[in-house]
Design an enzyme around this catalytic site. Structure first.
Site, PDB file in Angstrom:
ATOM      1  CG  ASP A   1      -3.310   8.055   8.864  1.00 61.51           C
ATOM      2  OD1 ASP A   1      -3.255   6.815   8.975  1.00 61.51           O
ATOM      3  OD2 ASP A   1      -3.554   8.636   7.797  1.00 61.51           O
TER       4      ASP A   1
ATOM      5  CD  GLU B   1      -2.697  -1.193   2.554  1.00 56.53           C
ATOM      6  OE1 GLU B   1      -3.348  -2.212   2.771  1.00 56.53           O
ATOM      7  OE2 GLU B   1      -2.661  -0.206   3.323  1.00 56.53           O
TER       8      GLU B   1
END
Lengths: 405, 261
Positions: free
Chosen positions: B59, B48
């Site tokens: 995040d 990824e």
């Protein structure tokens, strides 16, 4: 697409035209569905509405007055200027209307822990106030830059029993406080209510916050009919996320002869990029996604969110509430801006002529009113939504004006 | 240019697929490509590639920091597309997914982005702030360009939601292991197995688990029950702390790989 048909649970429209929506991590999808269901249930519940109305009247001090600004009107020499006095609402700004509505909802949903973000600190103070009143725990995220320039509000939140968490990431202002509040919510979603402070973010917030704030416009309509026997020709409000503006606009949207004017933060000027005027800067202001909603966003060519500037922390935000973007697209509302200097000038004008210290946010609306009223006929009527009081801004204003001791 | 394998081909090998995440442009563009190449050599089954955004609200601090560094290095969506093409020209054949938030993609132009990603040799996308409800146009484009669009599920997803998301997700389904943001955690949630079996009962698609998998031991535990193991923050931390980032990545990914046999 058949996606909407496959997801039949949504009962409120999630978009205003193309704007709004739910651009959120999957973890928040169930939380937003739960919130929407609860909001739908209680917005129709007479008991809930009764309790909310009772608190607005006996605790917030509503209805707030509609004050005729006689000396300001005389100086401008045009339209009669009225001020909708949200600065007189308990805790000093319109923010309490929404904070109280949502805190009541949190209580009904059984969420004991409430989190909020704040820029100028007004929403943080309003949230801390509502949570104290209802016995809820309150955590407020605030950028450290904003904490420095709105220190009195940080102290107020602490005295009200809230925990203020400084946010050091990014520009250390409202945008980053929202990022951090969302991260908290994703992590503690089961027992935490996110009390978002403006008419932005993912659905159903823009609709729900508008509904809780629309009491401003409903009152103003009754009051101006009593005072003048007519609807206003023009309504002016400042627009950060845009909750005070949508709150006063909403009741008048169908009255097409009433001009609705939103005033964004022009900062030190549009050309140099130091502003928060999403609609005024064709280079940086474009439709995009920030904090769960598709709307006008200040961003660079690569889609990175721009750093904004305004002398008023409450307008210092890169995105505008999606309903404003829709009203502008439909040409039902028009948007302009006032610079830092114009807002400061208006702050002093209103203080000296009317004995009212307006919040620096609201001063942007006053600045536009002064410009506009002069060009309007004397029998016309203009309402400014005076969204908050300026006590919190004394440090900033005195510093800029060189009036510190 | 190397021919990309399909995402679905990395599953069903009798062991869980290892799927590292790494931010393009961290600590700089060239090193990030070398790190990704080292991950592939050390046994990654799929990579990824993280595209940076100024406001990464899903995040934790580790990935936030890496994307901040990448942005300071001037990394844009265009660079991330170039990274895919560069990796293909180095002979990398495993599936490469681009992972990033929706706004930079919209700024690039949604159709142009999907088209250019297909041309560069990408295999699909993960866009954490684009749930399937909002992804109608992007899914159509992915179908048109024959790319996969991976959607996420969380432990609090309802059965009805699981059905909706698994039906629309292609390539695999990304299961967020915990309520929260990306980042290392000391322990895996005890409910993970139950969450997996709940999803498994509704779909035959491969299920990959991410968020909070930090150590080879944790990867081994997840690998027992999932079809894919996603490791992001721990890899970035290992790279960020090392004097020799490429070697550190190779070593860490090799350890993870051994744990999955």
């Amino acid at each position: 697409m058949s996606d909407e048909i496959k997801n039949p649970k949504k009962k409120l429209p999630s978009k205003f035209g193309n704007y709004g929506g739910q651009f959120v991590p999957e973890t928040l999808v169930p939380a937003l569905a739960e919130l929407e269901a609860a909001y739908l249930r209680y917005s129709d519940d007479p008991q809930f509405q009764k309790e909310f109305a009772h608190l607005l009247s006996t605790y917030v001090g509503r209805p707030t007055p509609l004050t005729f600004a006689a000396r300001l009107t005389e100086q401008c020499g045009g339209a009669k200027i009225y001020l909708k006095r949200e600065d007189l609402a308990h805790s000093g700004a319109h923010k309490i209307n929404n904070a109280l509505g949502q805190a009541l909802l949190a209580k009904r949903m059984g969420k004991q822990r409430v989190i909020a973000e704040t820029g100028a600190g007004q929403h943080g103070v309003a949230s801390a106030t509502a949570c104290a009143l209802l016995g809820l725990d309150c955590v407020v995220y605030m950028g450290t830059v904003d904490m420095a320039r709105q220190a009195p509000n940080v102290q107020r939140m602490k005295l009200l029993g809230a925990e203020v968490r400084g946010v050091e990431s990014g520009s250390k202002t409202l945008k980053d406080a929202i990022n951090e509040a969302i991260r908290d919510w994703v992590t503690n979603v089961n027992d935490t209510y996110y009390l978002l402070g403006s008419a932005l973010g993912p659905h159903p917030y823009p609709t729900m916050v508008r509904d809780f704030q629309s009491v401003i416009g409903r009152e103003a309509k009754v009051q101006i009919m009593e005072a003048e026997g007519q609807l206003p020709n023009t309504i002016i409000a400042c627009v950060g996320g845009g909750s005070n503006a949508i709150g006063i606009f909403h009741e008048f949207v169908d009255d097409e002869d009433v001009d609705l004017i939103g005033v964004e933060a022009g900062g030190t000027g549009i050309e140099n990029g130091q502003h928060a005027a999403r609609f005024a800067d064709p280079q940086m202001g474009r439709p995009g996604v920030l904090h769960g909603c598709y709307t006008f966003v200040l961003q660079d060519a690569d889609g990175q969110i721009a750093l904004t500037h305004s002398i008023s922390a409450g307008l210092d935000y890169a995105a505008v509430g999606p309903e404003h973007t829709r009203l502008r697209e439909l040409e039902r509302a028009a948007y302009t801006y006032a610079t830092d200097d114009e807002a400061l000038e208006a702050f002093q004008t209103l203080s000296r002529l009317e004995g009212i210290l307006p919040a620096l946010e609201s001063s942007h609306a006053v600045a536009e009113a002064v410009k506009r009223a002069a060009k309007m006929p004397k029998d016309s009527v203009l309402i400014v939504n005076l969204s908050g009081r300026g006590d919190k801004d004394l440090d900033t204003v005195l510093q800029v004006l060189g009036m510190e001791n | 240019m190397a021919e990309a394998k399909r995402i679905r081909d990395v599953f069903g090998k009798g062991r869980a697929a290892l799927m590292p995440y790494f931010t393009v442009g961290y600590p700089d563009y060239e090193i990030s490509l070398n790190v990704i190449e080292a991950c592939v050599e050390a046994g990654a089954d799929l990579m990824e590639l993280g595209m940076s955004f100024s406001d990464p609200l899903a995040d934790g601090p580790t990935i936030q920091h890496s994307t901040q560094v990448a942005l300071e290095n001037g990394i844009t969506v265009k660079h991330c597309l170039n990274a895919v093409a560069d990796l293909r020209s180095r002979g990398i054949e495993i599936p490469l997914l681009l992972m990033g938030y929706i706004n930079p993609i919209l700024a690039y132009g949604l159709e142009k982005f999907v088209r250019d990603a297909a041309r560069a040799g990408a295999s699909g996308f993960i866009v954490p702030d684009l749930p399937p409800d909002e992804a109608g146009e992007m899914r159509s484009l992915c179908k048109h360009y024959d790319l996969d669009m991976v959607f996420l599920l969380a432990p609090n997803s309802s059965d009805e939601r699981i059905q909706f998301v698994t039906e629309l997700s292609s390539g695999f389904v990304y299961l967020v292991s915990v309520l929260g943001i990306t980042g290392e955690r000391d322990a895996l949630p005890v409910e993970l197995a139950e969450f997996l079996s709940r999803v498994r009962s509704q779909t035959e698609k491969p299920l990959a688990v991410g968020f909070g998998i930090s150590t080879p031991d944790q990867a081994a535990v997840v690998g027992e029950i999932a079809d894919g193991v996603i490791v992001g923050s721990a890899l970035i931390k290992a790279v960020g702390q090392a004097d020799q980032p490429v070697d550190a990545a190779r070593k860490f990914v090799a350890e993870l790989k051994r744990a999955l046999v």
